[in-house]
Design a protein around this motif. Sequence first.
Motif, PDB file in Angstrom:
ATOM      1  N   ILE A 117     -11.960  11.092  -6.381  1.00  0.00           N
ATOM      2  CA  ILE A 117     -10.721  10.653  -7.032  1.00  0.00           C
ATOM      3  C   ILE A 117      -9.670  10.291  -5.985  1.00  0.00           C
ATOM      4  O   ILE A 117      -9.000   9.254  -6.076  1.00  0.00           O
ATOM      5  N   GLY A 118      -9.551  11.154  -4.953  1.00  0.00           N
ATOM      6  CA  GLY A 118      -8.592  10.893  -3.880  1.00  0.00           C
ATOM      7  C   GLY A 118      -8.883   9.597  -3.151  1.00  0.00           C
ATOM      8  O   GLY A 118      -7.984   8.795  -2.889  1.00  0.00           O
ATOM      9  N   LYS A 119     -10.164   9.364  -2.848  1.00  0.00           N
ATOM     10  CA  LYS A 119     -10.556   8.147  -2.126  1.00  0.00           C
ATOM     11  C   LYS A 119     -10.374   6.904  -2.995  1.00  0.00           C
ATOM     12  O   LYS A 119      -9.978   5.842  -2.506  1.00  0.00           O
ATOM     13  N   LEU A 120     -10.673   7.050  -4.290  1.00  0.00           N
ATOM     14  CA  LEU A 120     -10.501   5.936  -5.227  1.00  0.00           C
ATOM     15  C   LEU A 120      -9.015   5.601  -5.374  1.00  0.00           C
ATOM     16  O   LEU A 120      -8.627   4.423  -5.370  1.00  0.00           O
ATOM     17  N   ALA A 121      -8.189   6.641  -5.475  1.00  0.00           N
ATOM     18  CA  ALA A 121      -6.730   6.443  -5.561  1.00  0.00           C
ATOM     19  C   ALA A 121      -6.216   5.712  -4.325  1.00  0.00           C
ATOM     20  O   ALA A 121      -5.395   4.792  -4.418  1.00  0.00           O
ATOM     21  N   ASN A 122      -6.714   6.106  -3.169  1.00  0.00           N
ATOM     22  CA  ASN A 122      -6.315   5.475  -1.910  1.00  0.00           C
ATOM     23  C   ASN A 122      -6.712   4.001  -1.893  1.00  0.00           C
ATOM     24  O   ASN A 122      -5.917   3.136  -1.522  1.00  0.00           O
ATOM     25  N   SER A 125      -4.554   2.033  -4.361  1.00  0.00           N
ATOM     26  CA  SER A 125      -3.180   1.935  -3.823  1.00  0.00           C
ATOM     27  C   SER A 125      -3.101   0.853  -2.756  1.00  0.00           C
ATOM     28  O   SER A 125      -2.129   0.097  -2.694  1.00  0.00           O
ATOM     29  N   LYS A 126      -4.159   0.786  -1.919  1.00  0.00           N
ATOM     30  CA  LYS A 126      -4.203  -0.243  -0.869  1.00  0.00           C
ATOM     31  C   LYS A 126      -4.254  -1.654  -1.453  1.00  0.00           C
ATOM     32  O   LYS A 126      -3.860  -2.616  -0.810  1.00  0.00           O
ATOM     33  N   GLU A 127      -4.801  -1.742  -2.688  1.00  0.00           N
ATOM     34  CA  GLU A 127      -4.848  -3.042  -3.378  1.00  0.00           C
ATOM     35  C   GLU A 127      -3.496  -3.384  -4.014  1.00  0.00           C
ATOM     36  O   GLU A 127      -3.342  -4.410  -4.664  1.00  0.00           O
ATOM     37  N   GLY A 128      -2.543  -2.481  -3.847  1.00  0.00           N
ATOM     38  CA  GLY A 128      -1.198  -2.718  -4.375  1.00  0.00           C
ATOM     39  C   GLY A 128      -0.975  -2.173  -5.774  1.00  0.00           C
ATOM     40  O   GLY A 128       0.037  -2.462  -6.413  1.00  0.00           O
ATOM     41  N   LYS A 129      -1.898  -1.363  -6.264  1.00  0.00           N
ATOM     42  CA  LYS A 129      -1.755  -0.792  -7.604  1.00  0.00           C
ATOM     43  C   LYS A 129      -0.969   0.523  -7.536  1.00  0.00           C
ATOM     44  O   LYS A 129      -1.135   1.300  -6.603  1.00  0.00           O
ATOM     45  N   ARG A 181       6.871   4.850 -15.905  1.00  0.00           N
ATOM     46  CA  ARG A 181       7.004   4.367 -14.516  1.00  0.00           C
ATOM     47  C   ARG A 181       6.247   3.078 -14.258  1.00  0.00           C
ATOM     48  O   ARG A 181       6.117   2.640 -13.131  1.00  0.00           O
ATOM     49  N   GLN A 182       5.714   2.496 -15.329  1.00  0.00           N
ATOM     50  CA  GLN A 182       4.969   1.228 -15.240  1.00  0.00           C
ATOM     51  C   GLN A 182       3.838   1.297 -14.197  1.00  0.00           C
ATOM     52  O   GLN A 182       3.682   0.416 -13.352  1.00  0.00           O
ATOM     53  N   ALA A 183       3.072   2.352 -14.294  1.00  0.00           N
ATOM     54  CA  ALA A 183       1.923   2.516 -13.392  1.00  0.00           C
ATOM     55  C   ALA A 183       0.791   1.589 -13.830  1.00  0.00           C
ATOM     56  O   ALA A 183       0.702   1.201 -14.997  1.00  0.00           O
ATOM     57  N   ASP A 184      -0.075   1.250 -12.881  1.00  0.00           N
ATOM     58  CA  ASP A 184      -1.205   0.359 -13.167  1.00  0.00           C
ATOM     59  C   ASP A 184      -2.455   1.124 -13.596  1.00  0.00           C
ATOM     60  O   ASP A 184      -3.210   0.664 -14.446  1.00  0.00           O
TER      61      ASP A 184
END
Length: 304
Positions: A117-122, A125-129, A181-184
């Motif tokens: 989950i942590g790696k997927l979140a990272n 996030s790097k993709e700008g999401k 918070r308009q999260a993706d």
Amino acid sequence: MGFFKKIKEGLKKTRDAVVGQIDSMLRSFTKIDDELFEELEELLVMGDVGVPTAEKICKELRERVKKEGIKDPSEITSLLKEIIADMLRGGEELDLATSPSIILVIGVNGVGKTTTIGKLANALSKEGKKVILAAADTFRAAAIEQLEIWADRSKCEIIKQKEGSDPAAVIYDAISAAKARQADVIICDTAGRLHNKKHLMDELSKINRVIDRELPDASKEKLLVLDATTGQNAVNQAEQFREATGITGIVLTKLDGTAKGGVVLAIKDGLGIPVKYIGVGEQIDDLQPFDPDAFADALFSIKE
């Protein structure tokens, strides 16, 4: 390190053990005959591909060899690579079409679920999401703490409650936060207790009801995290979870630590569940989106 090199290094043990043996076996034959196909099938089964999938690969190979008039055993490797890539293709991309989209991550304890989950979140996030993590594995206190560390590393917000809280309530809070918070993307951790399947099913059903009620039109992924080192046991787990909850995809971890990479085929072909990500190392960027062609290429890159 480049994408292909990372996958290639991650598959080294499987390549050396399984594909290396297949390559040696093919070199020992001067013609293509029934004995060659029998030995190939045996090696595929030993490589955790599973009996039905190994039979299917050999059947397809026989047909292609006959159709294309191939006589030289050395030409079989490239055909085998094509068949495997074709077999793995389809459904490997995450469906994150809506904002927010929701990813429910499930799996037994010890497979690397929270780390995934942590790696997927990272990666997202790097993709700008904008990513929100939901700590809905409230059964295990360490899971909440572990997810907090990953939230910090990947610079994502985390929604949590105290140990023993209702997991569905955590998901509800995370959805509310994502809307505000308009999260993706919302990524939800869940408890990993397969031995008490009834309880787990009830818990996941409740979580799904909350998601369907609060985000009826959202893109939803249910990802099952499996440990590649367990080989055919991973296939059995996938079968059980598929029956219990329905799964949209697999994340296969610890591929770099095992010679059982053939299990990817057993899962995709045998169960019809696409592999969406593979873990090929310990680093934060070692979770890679699954690419069937790159996987087959890396698997068969015997010459360094």
